[in-house]
Design an enzyme around this catalytic site. Sequence first.
Site, mmCIF file in Angstrom:
data_model
loop_
_atom_site.group_PDB
_atom_site.id
_atom_site.type_symbol
_atom_site.label_atom_id
_atom_site.label_comp_id
_atom_site.label_asym_id
_atom_site.label_seq_id
_atom_site.Cartn_x
_atom_site.Cartn_y
_atom_site.Cartn_z
ATOM 1 N N ASP A 10 0.848 -1.199 0.000
ATOM 2 C CA ASP A 10 0.000 0.000 0.000
ATOM 3 C C ASP A 10 0.880 1.244 0.000
ATOM 4 O O ASP A 10 0.919 2.022 0.973
ATOM 5 C CB ASP A 10 -0.936 -0.026 1.205
ATOM 6 N N LYS A 61 -11.490 -4.409 -6.144
ATOM 7 C CA LYS A 61 -12.844 -4.514 -5.565
ATOM 8 C C LYS A 61 -13.917 -3.986 -6.515
ATOM 9 O O LYS A 61 -14.710 -3.109 -6.160
ATOM 10 C CB LYS A 61 -12.915 -3.778 -4.225
ATOM 11 N N LEU A 62 -13.974 -4.527 -7.708
ATOM 12 C CA LEU A 62 -14.932 -4.050 -8.691
ATOM 13 C C LEU A 62 -16.370 -4.243 -8.208
ATOM 14 O O LEU A 62 -16.721 -5.267 -7.630
ATOM 15 C CB LEU A 62 -14.738 -4.775 -10.020
ATOM 16 N N ASP A 64 -20.077 -2.896 -9.914
ATOM 17 C CA ASP A 64 -20.822 -2.090 -10.881
ATOM 18 C C ASP A 64 -21.827 -3.024 -11.556
ATOM 19 O O ASP A 64 -21.992 -4.174 -11.136
ATOM 20 C CB ASP A 64 -19.865 -1.454 -11.901
ATOM 21 N N ILE A 65 -22.494 -2.559 -12.600
ATOM 22 C CA ILE A 65 -23.433 -3.425 -13.298
ATOM 23 C C ILE A 65 -22.665 -4.560 -13.979
ATOM 24 O O ILE A 65 -21.471 -4.429 -14.271
ATOM 25 C CB ILE A 65 -24.284 -2.630 -14.312
ATOM 26 N N GLY A 204 -0.046 -6.085 5.928
ATOM 27 C CA GLY A 204 0.463 -4.795 5.487
ATOM 28 C C GLY A 204 1.457 -4.214 6.460
ATOM 29 O O GLY A 204 2.645 -4.550 6.466
#
Length: 226
Positions: A10, A61-62, A64-65, A204
């Site tokens: 990160d 982290k998609l 959407d439609i 992390g």
Amino acid sequence: MGRDVIIACDFPNAEETLSFLAKLGDERPYLKIGMELFNAEGPAIVKKLKDRGHRIFLVLKLHDIPNTVGRAMKVLDGLDVDMCNVHAAGAKAMMRAASDNFRGTLLGVTQLTSTSEEVMRSEILIERTMKEVVAEYGINCKAAGLNGVVCSPLEAAAIHERCGHDFLTVTPGIRLEGDAAGDQKRITTPSQAKELGSDYIVVGRSITAADDPLTAYRKCRKEFIG
């Protein structure tokens, strides 16, 4: 697939990422590339790290439609990443569209490890227990053709109970004993994650912010893998 430790890179840019990795010497750990680094450097950082011998977990982290997610996942498939993820809250049609367009290991994000059960109930308005929600999302992920989920180690056993032991649990929220929790709410140590049934842990700050990252990485591996 055996257990492994994934280091969360990160960092804000490639320079800081490569500077950190230099501290690990000849080690070529599995790496997570998240939104910050990918948005700063684009696909080039994936290629650079793959060329250096690292496996890559691309965490975008998609959500959407289905059509949009399917087309985006087809692009990400061309990067040859080893693992990627979508939000399980996008539901089965969206996750199927993702799975149909990705050849690597695909995971569904259940509930973020920064989310407590109280926040899930009061702000997200889900009136069930965390374990119930995560397990049900896991069932949906499996039905949609995904290979596993991202969850906290605290829910790993429930996922394996409902979805089988070949269904992967990739678990962030890992801290070495004595390290600060930061913005995470549902956390464990590497050894606790092993006992709870995690397949992969994502670590992390316990490694990246350590005075001796190589020693911290090897300690995580010893605790988790043995």
